[in-house]
Design a protein around this motif. Structure first.
Motif, PDB file in Angstrom:
ATOM      1  N   THR A 172      44.507  37.102  35.925  1.00  0.00           N
ATOM      2  CA  THR A 172      44.035  38.181  36.792  1.00  0.00           C
ATOM      3  C   THR A 172      43.337  39.293  36.012  1.00  0.00           C
ATOM      4  OG1 THR A 172      46.264  39.160  36.731  1.00  0.00           O
ATOM      5  CG2 THR A 172      45.700  37.796  38.647  1.00  0.00           C
ATOM      6  N   VAL A 173      43.425  39.251  34.683  1.00  0.00           N
ATOM      7  CA  VAL A 173      42.681  40.219  33.876  1.00  0.00           C
ATOM      8  C   VAL A 173      41.195  39.905  33.917  1.00  0.00           C
ATOM      9  CG1 VAL A 173      42.280  41.067  31.530  1.00  0.00           C
ATOM     10  CG2 VAL A 173      44.615  40.663  32.317  1.00  0.00           C
ATOM     11  N   ILE A 174      40.849  38.621  33.849  1.00  0.00           N
ATOM     12  CA  ILE A 174      39.442  38.244  33.688  1.00  0.00           C
ATOM     13  C   ILE A 174      38.826  37.563  34.912  1.00  0.00           C
ATOM     14  CG2 ILE A 174      39.597  38.056  31.177  1.00  0.00           C
ATOM     15  CD1 ILE A 174      39.984  35.065  31.490  1.00  0.00           C
ATOM     16  N   LEU A 175      39.678  37.005  35.795  1.00  0.00           N
ATOM     17  CA  LEU A 175      39.147  36.261  36.934  1.00  0.00           C
ATOM     18  C   LEU A 175      39.293  37.037  38.234  1.00  0.00           C
ATOM     19  CD1 LEU A 175      40.535  32.702  36.089  1.00  0.00           C
ATOM     20  CD2 LEU A 175      38.283  33.663  35.539  1.00  0.00           C
ATOM     21  N   ARG A 176      38.406  36.776  39.178  1.00  0.00           N
ATOM     22  CA  ARG A 176      38.393  37.459  40.462  1.00  0.00           C
ATOM     23  C   ARG A 176      38.416  36.443  41.609  1.00  0.00           C
ATOM     24  NH1 ARG A 176      38.785  40.487  36.870  1.00  0.00           N
ATOM     25  NH2 ARG A 176      37.687  42.447  36.452  1.00  0.00           N
ATOM     26  N   GLN A 177      38.910  36.884  42.758  1.00  0.00           N
ATOM     27  CA  GLN A 177      38.842  36.084  43.972  1.00  0.00           C
ATOM     28  C   GLN A 177      38.425  37.007  45.113  1.00  0.00           C
ATOM     29  OE1 GLN A 177      39.016  32.745  44.837  1.00  0.00           O
ATOM     30  NE2 GLN A 177      38.239  33.692  46.725  1.00  0.00           N
ATOM     31  N   LYS A 178      37.224  36.827  45.583  1.00  0.00           N
ATOM     32  CA  LYS A 178      36.699  37.688  46.647  1.00  0.00           C
ATOM     33  C   LYS A 178      37.603  37.634  47.872  1.00  0.00           C
ATOM     34  CE  LYS A 178      32.563  38.578  49.410  1.00  0.00           C
ATOM     35  NZ  LYS A 178      31.173  38.140  49.726  1.00  0.00           N
ATOM     36  N   GLY A 179      38.009  38.817  48.344  1.00  0.00           N
ATOM     37  CA  GLY A 179      38.801  38.911  49.563  1.00  0.00           C
ATOM     38  C   GLY A 179      40.294  38.782  49.371  1.00  0.00           C
ATOM     39  N   SER A 180      40.764  38.477  48.154  1.00  0.00           N
ATOM     40  CA  SER A 180      42.202  38.273  47.936  1.00  0.00           C
ATOM     41  C   SER A 180      42.892  39.575  47.540  1.00  0.00           C
ATOM     42  CB  SER A 180      42.441  37.226  46.851  1.00  0.00           C
ATOM     43  OG  SER A 180      43.820  37.123  46.559  1.00  0.00           O
ATOM     44  N   ALA A 181      44.062  39.805  48.132  1.00  0.00           N
ATOM     45  CA  ALA A 181      44.861  40.978  47.762  1.00  0.00           C
ATOM     46  C   ALA A 181      45.410  40.862  46.350  1.00  0.00           C
ATOM     47  CB  ALA A 181      46.015  41.154  48.754  1.00  0.00           C
ATOM     48  N   GLU A 182      45.400  39.651  45.792  1.00  0.00           N
ATOM     49  CA  GLU A 182      45.935  39.416  44.452  1.00  0.00           C
ATOM     50  C   GLU A 182      44.896  39.586  43.356  1.00  0.00           C
ATOM     51  OE1 GLU A 182      49.318  38.689  43.850  1.00  0.00           O
ATOM     52  OE2 GLU A 182      49.298  39.392  45.909  1.00  0.00           O
ATOM     53  N   SER A 183      43.678  39.917  43.736  1.00  0.00           N
ATOM     54  CA  SER A 183      42.600  40.045  42.764  1.00  0.00           C
ATOM     55  C   SER A 183      42.126  41.494  42.668  1.00  0.00           C
ATOM     56  CB  SER A 183      41.417  39.163  43.178  1.00  0.00           C
ATOM     57  OG  SER A 183      40.262  39.441  42.404  1.00  0.00           O
ATOM     58  N   LYS A 184      41.647  41.855  41.480  1.00  0.00           N
ATOM     59  CA  LYS A 184      40.991  43.149  41.344  1.00  0.00           C
ATOM     60  C   LYS A 184      39.640  43.097  42.072  1.00  0.00           C
ATOM     61  CE  LYS A 184      41.139  43.331  36.788  1.00  0.00           C
ATOM     62  NZ  LYS A 184      41.051  43.841  35.403  1.00  0.00           N
ATOM     63  N   PRO A 185      39.071  44.249  42.431  1.00  0.00           N
ATOM     64  CA  PRO A 185      37.758  44.265  43.086  1.00  0.00           C
ATOM     65  C   PRO A 185      36.709  43.544  42.248  1.00  0.00           C
ATOM     66  CG  PRO A 185      38.778  46.422  43.227  1.00  0.00           C
ATOM     67  CD  PRO A 185      39.635  45.601  42.299  1.00  0.00           C
ATOM     68  N   ILE A 186      35.736  42.979  42.913  1.00  0.00           N
ATOM     69  CA  ILE A 186      34.711  42.187  42.230  1.00  0.00           C
ATOM     70  C   ILE A 186      33.907  43.013  41.230  1.00  0.00           C
ATOM     71  CG2 ILE A 186      32.656  40.746  42.556  1.00  0.00           C
ATOM     72  CD1 ILE A 186      35.201  39.445  43.573  1.00  0.00           C
ATOM     73  N   ASN A 187      33.447  44.189  41.636  1.00  0.00           N
ATOM     74  CA  ASN A 187      32.529  44.962  40.796  1.00  0.00           C
ATOM     75  C   ASN A 187      33.038  46.346  40.428  1.00  0.00           C
ATOM     76  OD1 ASN A 187      30.396  42.953  40.838  1.00  0.00           O
ATOM     77  ND2 ASN A 187      30.035  43.554  42.968  1.00  0.00           N
ATOM     78  N   GLU A 188      34.311  46.637  40.707  1.00  0.00           N
ATOM     79  CA  GLU A 188      34.827  47.972  40.434  1.00  0.00           C
ATOM     80  C   GLU A 188      35.853  47.959  39.299  1.00  0.00           C
ATOM     81  OE1 GLU A 188      36.369  49.776  43.963  1.00  0.00           O
ATOM     82  OE2 GLU A 188      34.779  48.951  45.234  1.00  0.00           O
ATOM     83  N   GLN A 189      35.883  49.049  38.561  1.00  0.00           N
ATOM     84  CA  GLN A 189      36.890  49.195  37.507  1.00  0.00           C
ATOM     85  C   GLN A 189      38.128  49.862  38.097  1.00  0.00           C
ATOM     86  OE1 GLN A 189      36.429  52.114  34.242  1.00  0.00           O
ATOM     87  NE2 GLN A 189      36.721  50.388  32.819  1.00  0.00           N
ATOM     88  N   GLU A 190      39.306  49.367  37.738  1.00  0.00           N
ATOM     89  CA  GLU A 190      40.553  49.953  38.209  1.00  0.00           C
ATOM     90  C   GLU A 190      41.235  50.724  37.087  1.00  0.00           C
ATOM     91  OE1 GLU A 190      42.973  46.854  39.987  1.00  0.00           O
ATOM     92  OE2 GLU A 190      42.045  47.299  41.915  1.00  0.00           O
ATOM     93  N   ASP A 191      42.267  51.478  37.445  1.00  0.00           N
ATOM     94  CA  ASP A 191      42.986  52.272  36.445  1.00  0.00           C
ATOM     95  C   ASP A 191      43.538  51.408  35.320  1.00  0.00           C
ATOM     96  OD1 ASP A 191      42.461  54.594  37.814  1.00  0.00           O
ATOM     97  OD2 ASP A 191      44.387  54.642  38.860  1.00  0.00           O
ATOM     98  N   VAL A 192      43.935  50.166  35.656  1.00  0.00           N
ATOM     99  CA  VAL A 192      44.515  49.282  34.631  1.00  0.00           C
ATOM    100  C   VAL A 192      43.492  48.854  33.583  1.00  0.00           C
ATOM    101  CG1 VAL A 192      46.351  48.389  36.095  1.00  0.00           C
ATOM    102  CG2 VAL A 192      44.123  47.264  36.116  1.00  0.00           C
ATOM    103  N   ASP A 193      42.194  49.043  33.882  1.00  0.00           N
ATOM    104  CA  ASP A 193      41.151  48.664  32.933  1.00  0.00           C
ATOM    105  C   ASP A 193      40.783  49.797  31.978  1.00  0.00           C
ATOM    106  OD1 ASP A 193      40.672  46.025  33.992  1.00  0.00           O
ATOM    107  OD2 ASP A 193      39.747  46.997  35.717  1.00  0.00           O
ATOM    108  N   LYS A 194      41.224  51.003  32.281  1.00  0.00           N
ATOM    109  CA  LYS A 194      40.855  52.157  31.467  1.00  0.00           C
ATOM    110  C   LYS A 194      41.672  52.209  30.174  1.00  0.00           C
ATOM    111  CE  LYS A 194      39.719  54.836  35.620  1.00  0.00           C
ATOM    112  NZ  LYS A 194      40.059  56.018  36.458  1.00  0.00           N
ATOM    113  N   ASP A 195      41.081  52.789  29.142  1.00  0.00           N
ATOM    114  CA  ASP A 195      41.795  52.957  27.881  1.00  0.00           C
ATOM    115  C   ASP A 195      42.931  53.961  28.066  1.00  0.00           C
ATOM    116  OD1 ASP A 195      40.224  51.208  26.404  1.00  0.00           O
ATOM    117  OD2 ASP A 195      38.707  52.742  26.009  1.00  0.00           O
TER     118      ASP A 195
END
Length: 219
Positions: free
Chosen positions: A82-105
Motif C-alpha cells: 500500500t506504500v507504492i500501489l494504488r487501487q482506484k475507488g478502494s477505501a484501502e488505497s491512498k488517493p491516486i494523485n494526492e500526497q497524504e500525511d503518511v508520505d511527508k517527512d
C-alpha cells in the motif's frame, strides 16, 4: 451502562476486544486440537497426552505457527504494497494523485516519538519499523512452524514404523509447503476481497469503508 469517552476501555476497546477474541479462539484451538491428537494416538493404541504435554507437542506448535506465519506475511506485505500501489475507488488505497500525511517527512516536535527527535540512522529504521517488525514476526513464525511440522511429521513416521527425515529433506518436502501455501493464498484472497469490495460496498462508521455517500471512483 454508558462508557465514558475518557475511560481506558473506550480508548482501547478495539485492541482489548481483538486480543480477547484471539485468546478465546486460541484456547478453543488448543482444546479441540488436544482431542484430535488423542484420537489419533488412540487409533495407534498409544497413551493419550495430558494438556501440558499437548501444549509442548509439535502438533500444537505446527498448527499454531502455521496460521500466525500467514497472518504476519499478509499484514507485512499489505503494509509494503500500500506504500507504492494504488487501487482506484478502494477505501484501502491512498488517493491516486494526492500526497497524504503518511508520505511527508517526519518533523520533530514536543510529542513526537523519540526516534524522530533523535534522527539519523535510528529515524531511518523507525520510518520502516512497522514492516520490519511484521517481517521479523513472520520469520519467527515460519521457523517455529517448520520445526513443529518437521517433528510432527517424524512422530507420525515413527508411529507408522517408517524412517524419519532430516530438516534438509523436509525443507523440500511438499507436505510443509502445502501447509504454508494453503494459508498464504487464503490471506491474500481476504485482502483482495477487502480492497476490491470496498470500491462498491460500505459499512457506516468503519474506517475500512468509504463514507456511505462517496462515489465509487473516490478513494
Amino acid at each position: 451502562m454508558a462508557v465514558s469517552k475518557d475511560s481506558f476501555l473506550y480508548k482501547n476497546g478495539l485492541s482489548i476486544v481483538v486480543v480477547s477474541l484471539f485468546i478465546i479462539f486460541l484456547f478453543c484451538q488448543f482444546i479441540t486440537g488436544w482431542h484430535v491428537k488423542n484420537e489419533e494416538l488412540a487409533e495407534h493404541k498409544i497413551p493419550p497426552l495430558s494438556l501440558y504435554r499437548y501444549f509442548l507437542s509439535p502438533h500444537f506448535m505446527q498448527a499454531t505457527f502455521e496460521n500466525w506465519e500467514s497472518e504476519f506475511l499478509q499484514m507485512g506485505m499489505y503494509v509494503l504494497l500500500t506504500v507504492i500501489l494504488r487501487q482506484k475507488g478502494s477505501a484501502e488505497s491512498k488517493p491516486i494523485n494526492e500526497q497524504e500525511d503518511v508520505d511527508k517527512d517526519p518533523v520533530p516536535h514536543k510529542k513526537a516519538p523519540w526516534p524522530v527527535k533523535k534522527g539519523g540512522f535510528i529515524l531511518s529504521v523507525y520510518k520502516h519499523s512497522l514492516s520490519i517488525s511484521l517481517g521479523i514476526l513472520f520469520l519467527l513464525s515460519f521457523t517455529f512452524h517448520f520445526i513443529g511440522s518437521l517433528n510432527n511429521y517424524n512422530e507420525e513416521q515413527i508411529q507408522k514404523s517408517l524412517s524419519v527425515v532430516s530438516w534438509k529433506e523436509y525443507m523440500i518436502d511438499s507436505q510443509f509447503w502445502f501447509e504454508s501455501f494453503q494459508n498464504w493464498q487464503s490471506e491474500f484472497l481476504a485482502v483482495a476481497s477487502l480492497v476490491i469490495l470496498s470500491i462498491w460496498f460500505r459499512e457506516k462508521g468503519s474506517p475500512q469503508s468509504k463514507p456511505v455517500d462517496a462515489s465509487h471512483d473516490e478513494n
